[in-house]
Design a protein around this motif. Structure first.
Motif, PDB file in Angstrom:
ATOM      1  N   ALA A  89      39.974 107.738  50.020  1.00  0.00           N
ATOM      2  CA  ALA A  89      40.965 107.774  51.096  1.00  0.00           C
ATOM      3  C   ALA A  89      41.461 109.191  51.332  1.00  0.00           C
ATOM      4  O   ALA A  89      41.646 109.624  52.481  1.00  0.00           O
ATOM      5  N   ILE A  90      41.682 109.932  50.259  1.00  0.00           N
ATOM      6  CA  ILE A  90      42.156 111.305  50.392  1.00  0.00           C
ATOM      7  C   ILE A  90      41.078 112.193  51.007  1.00  0.00           C
ATOM      8  O   ILE A  90      41.377 113.057  51.841  1.00  0.00           O
ATOM      9  N   GLU A  91      39.835 111.964  50.647  1.00  0.00           N
ATOM     10  CA  GLU A  91      38.753 112.750  51.241  1.00  0.00           C
ATOM     11  C   GLU A  91      38.652 112.495  52.742  1.00  0.00           C
ATOM     12  O   GLU A  91      38.416 113.416  53.519  1.00  0.00           O
ATOM     13  N   ARG A  92      38.850 111.256  53.148  1.00  0.00           N
ATOM     14  CA  ARG A  92      38.841 110.955  54.593  1.00  0.00           C
ATOM     15  C   ARG A  92      39.978 111.705  55.296  1.00  0.00           C
ATOM     16  O   ARG A  92      39.792 112.267  56.386  1.00  0.00           O
ATOM     17  N   ALA A  93      41.135 111.714  54.671  1.00  0.00           N
ATOM     18  CA  ALA A  93      42.288 112.373  55.279  1.00  0.00           C
ATOM     19  C   ALA A  93      42.086 113.876  55.381  1.00  0.00           C
ATOM     20  O   ALA A  93      42.558 114.513  56.327  1.00  0.00           O
ATOM     21  N   ARG A  94      41.389 114.451  54.407  1.00  0.00           N
ATOM     22  CA  ARG A  94      41.164 115.903  54.415  1.00  0.00           C
ATOM     23  C   ARG A  94      40.149 116.325  55.473  1.00  0.00           C
ATOM     24  O   ARG A  94      40.066 117.504  55.810  1.00  0.00           O
ATOM     25  N   SER A  95      39.395 115.362  55.992  1.00  0.00           N
ATOM     26  CA  SER A  95      38.359 115.707  56.974  1.00  0.00           C
ATOM     27  C   SER A  95      38.749 115.373  58.404  1.00  0.00           C
ATOM     28  O   SER A  95      37.993 115.645  59.331  1.00  0.00           O
ATOM     29  N   VAL A  96      39.947 114.770  58.592  1.00  0.00           N
ATOM     30  CA  VAL A  96      40.302 114.313  59.929  1.00  0.00           C
ATOM     31  C   VAL A  96      40.736 115.453  60.851  1.00  0.00           C
ATOM     32  O   VAL A  96      40.562 115.371  62.075  1.00  0.00           O
ATOM     33  N   LEU A  97      41.301 116.539  60.300  1.00  0.00           N
ATOM     34  CA  LEU A  97      41.761 117.672  61.094  1.00  0.00           C
ATOM     35  C   LEU A  97      41.310 118.980  60.466  1.00  0.00           C
ATOM     36  O   LEU A  97      41.131 119.064  59.245  1.00  0.00           O
ATOM     37  N   GLY A  98      41.178 119.980  61.321  1.00  0.00           N
ATOM     38  CA  GLY A  98      40.883 121.323  60.861  1.00  0.00           C
ATOM     39  C   GLY A  98      41.854 122.321  61.460  1.00  0.00           C
ATOM     40  O   GLY A  98      42.703 121.949  62.293  1.00  0.00           O
ATOM     41  N   PRO A  99      41.771 123.596  61.085  1.00  0.00           N
ATOM     42  CA  PRO A  99      42.705 124.602  61.596  1.00  0.00           C
ATOM     43  C   PRO A  99      42.715 124.710  63.115  1.00  0.00           C
ATOM     44  O   PRO A  99      43.750 125.018  63.719  1.00  0.00           O
ATOM     45  N   ASP A 100      41.589 124.438  63.764  1.00  0.00           N
ATOM     46  CA  ASP A 100      41.510 124.555  65.216  1.00  0.00           C
ATOM     47  C   ASP A 100      42.135 123.370  65.948  1.00  0.00           C
ATOM     48  O   ASP A 100      42.277 123.396  67.176  1.00  0.00           O
ATOM     49  N   ASP A 101      42.495 122.325  65.202  1.00  0.00           N
ATOM     50  CA  ASP A 101      43.091 121.137  65.822  1.00  0.00           C
ATOM     51  C   ASP A 101      44.614 121.202  65.886  1.00  0.00           C
ATOM     52  O   ASP A 101      45.240 120.301  66.463  1.00  0.00           O
ATOM     53  N   VAL A 102      45.211 122.247  65.299  1.00  0.00           N
ATOM     54  CA  VAL A 102      46.669 122.321  65.227  1.00  0.00           C
ATOM     55  C   VAL A 102      47.164 123.624  65.841  1.00  0.00           C
ATOM     56  O   VAL A 102      46.414 124.585  66.017  1.00  0.00           O
ATOM     57  N   LEU A 103      48.441 123.633  66.179  1.00  0.00           N
ATOM     58  CA  LEU A 103      49.063 124.823  66.746  1.00  0.00           C
ATOM     59  C   LEU A 103      49.123 125.955  65.724  1.00  0.00           C
ATOM     60  O   LEU A 103      49.089 125.703  64.508  1.00  0.00           O
ATOM     61  N   PRO A 104      49.225 127.201  66.179  1.00  0.00           N
ATOM     62  CA  PRO A 104      49.339 128.321  65.244  1.00  0.00           C
ATOM     63  C   PRO A 104      50.523 128.142  64.295  1.00  0.00           C
ATOM     64  O   PRO A 104      51.621 127.754  64.696  1.00  0.00           O
ATOM     65  N   GLY A 105      50.284 128.393  63.040  1.00  0.00           N
ATOM     66  CA  GLY A 105      51.328 128.303  62.024  1.00  0.00           C
ATOM     67  C   GLY A 105      51.431 126.949  61.344  1.00  0.00           C
ATOM     68  O   GLY A 105      52.035 126.832  60.279  1.00  0.00           O
ATOM     69  N   VAL A 106      50.857 125.894  61.947  1.00  0.00           N
ATOM     70  CA  VAL A 106      50.964 124.562  61.369  1.00  0.00           C
ATOM     71  C   VAL A 106      50.239 124.489  60.028  1.00  0.00           C
ATOM     72  O   VAL A 106      50.732 123.875  59.075  1.00  0.00           O
ATOM     73  N   ALA A 107      49.079 125.131  59.934  1.00  0.00           N
ATOM     74  CA  ALA A 107      48.324 125.094  58.683  1.00  0.00           C
ATOM     75  C   ALA A 107      49.083 125.761  57.543  1.00  0.00           C
ATOM     76  O   ALA A 107      48.876 125.428  56.374  1.00  0.00           O
ATOM     77  N   ASP A 108      49.983 126.686  57.869  1.00  0.00           N
ATOM     78  CA  ASP A 108      50.784 127.343  56.837  1.00  0.00           C
ATOM     79  C   ASP A 108      51.931 126.458  56.364  1.00  0.00           C
ATOM     80  O   ASP A 108      52.466 126.653  55.271  1.00  0.00           O
ATOM     81  N   VAL A 109      52.295 125.487  57.192  1.00  0.00           N
ATOM     82  CA  VAL A 109      53.403 124.582  56.853  1.00  0.00           C
ATOM     83  C   VAL A 109      52.888 123.312  56.183  1.00  0.00           C
ATOM     84  O   VAL A 109      53.423 122.861  55.164  1.00  0.00           O
ATOM     85  N   VAL A 110      51.845 122.735  56.758  1.00  0.00           N
ATOM     86  CA  VAL A 110      51.303 121.472  56.234  1.00  0.00           C
ATOM     87  C   VAL A 110      50.261 121.808  55.173  1.00  0.00           C
ATOM     88  O   VAL A 110      49.054 121.816  55.429  1.00  0.00           O
ATOM     89  N   THR A 111      50.726 122.079  53.985  1.00  0.00           N
ATOM     90  CA  THR A 111      49.830 122.412  52.876  1.00  0.00           C
ATOM     91  C   THR A 111      49.553 121.225  51.966  1.00  0.00           C
ATOM     92  O   THR A 111      48.579 121.221  51.219  1.00  0.00           O
ATOM     93  N   GLU A 112      50.401 120.207  52.021  1.00  0.00           N
ATOM     94  CA  GLU A 112      50.204 118.951  51.290  1.00  0.00           C
ATOM     95  C   GLU A 112      50.853 117.828  52.092  1.00  0.00           C
ATOM     96  O   GLU A 112      51.884 118.025  52.722  1.00  0.00           O
ATOM     97  N   VAL A 113      50.231 116.673  52.055  1.00  0.00           N
ATOM     98  CA  VAL A 113      50.809 115.469  52.673  1.00  0.00           C
ATOM     99  C   VAL A 113      50.875 114.389  51.605  1.00  0.00           C
ATOM    100  O   VAL A 113      49.865 114.082  50.966  1.00  0.00           O
ATOM    101  N   HIS A 114      52.063 113.835  51.403  1.00  0.00           N
ATOM    102  CA  HIS A 114      52.276 112.775  50.410  1.00  0.00           C
ATOM    103  C   HIS A 114      52.494 111.463  51.148  1.00  0.00           C
ATOM    104  O   HIS A 114      53.307 111.385  52.076  1.00  0.00           O
ATOM    105  N   VAL A 115      51.809 110.418  50.729  1.00  0.00           N
ATOM    106  CA  VAL A 115      52.013 109.104  51.334  1.00  0.00           C
ATOM    107  C   VAL A 115      51.684 108.031  50.298  1.00  0.00           C
ATOM    108  O   VAL A 115      50.745 108.168  49.522  1.00  0.00           O
TER     109      VAL A 115
END
Length: 244
Positions: A56-82
């Motif tokens: 499940a975590i591997e699927r989540a890690r492949s759903v988005l890449g740096p080009d799919d988000v606004l500038p700076g988002v990748a620096d903020v979203v470094t971990e997602v807990h659920v």
């Protein structure tokens, strides 16, 4: 339709993820809430499909890449807990580097290790037997009284308690296995919302404990029908005066 707070939260997450999918389909780059919701929802849906935690975590890690988000988002979203419901129970998933960043020192799919300090000192120790045919996992801050009904233990002694393990970790009970666990009181405002719905309010409200025990016994939770002694004769020992 009556929904528990946990079910309402799940629907809210799904709605946010659907909004993120729609905006992404229009060619928009996602912001922090949208990216977080989509990643978390991917974990939950993978769990619903029967995937194991690591998958499940591997699927989540492949759903988005740096080009799919606004500038700076990748620096903020470094971990997602659920916390998602898998076939072996609720598990806390930690999606590291969800937007394609470096993994650092932690492998993808690892459970959150919690703060770097010793486990909290248990005030109650009891023996728990898994009578189910499948493994059952209980996470660190789950109200242990409301854990899987096929876990046999002295439930009255677990009221208002959680596992004495680091935040984010869990304890797994294999089919037919018995383990001794330590419990500590739930802190903060001591309000239990969601879980199995046996309390859904302040733990220390007048009559709350008795009503929760009544509900648990009526719903067939093992160890709930005989007051402070589990139906299986599970051993309980308190390591502090007046521990519950």
């Amino acid at each position: 339709m009556r929904l528990t707070p946990t079910e309402r939260d799940r629907l809210l997450l799904f709605g946010a993820a659907e909004l993120a999918r729609a905006r992404r389909a229009r060619g928009l780059r996602l912001n922090v809430p949208e990216a977080t919701a989509l990643i978390a929802d991917t974990v939950c849906e993978a769990a619903r499909d029967g995937a194991r935690l690591a998958e499940a975590i591997e699927r989540a890690r492949s759903v988005l890449g740096p080009d799919d988000v606004l500038p700076g988002v990748a620096d903020v979203v470094t971990e997602v807990h659920v916390e998602a419901v898998f076939d072996d129970g609720s598990r806390l998933a930690v999606v590291t580097a969800p937007l394609g960043g470096g993994l650092g020192d932690r492998a993808p799919g690892a459970l959150l290790p919690g703060p770097m300090h010793a486990d909290p000192e248990p005030v109650t120790t009891l023996t728990v037997t898994n009578t189910a045919a499948v493994p059952v996992s209980v996470t660190s801050h789950f109200h242990f009284f409301e854990a899987n009904p096929r876990l046999d233990f002295a439930r009255a002694r677990a009221y208002g308690m959680r596992l004495a393990v680091p935040a984010g970790s869990s304890v797994r009970f294999g089919p037919g296995e018995a383990h001794e666990v330590g419990l500590v009181p739930i802190g903060g405002d001591r309000v239990a919302i969601g879980f199995a719905g046996l309390v859904d309010g302040p733990l220390d409200a007048p009559g709350a404990r008795q009503e929760a025990l009544r509900r648990a016994a009526a719903c067939g939770y093992l160890g709930a029908g005989t007051g402070d002694v589990a139906s299986s004769g599970a051993r309980v020992s308190d390591t502090s005066e007046g521990g519950e």
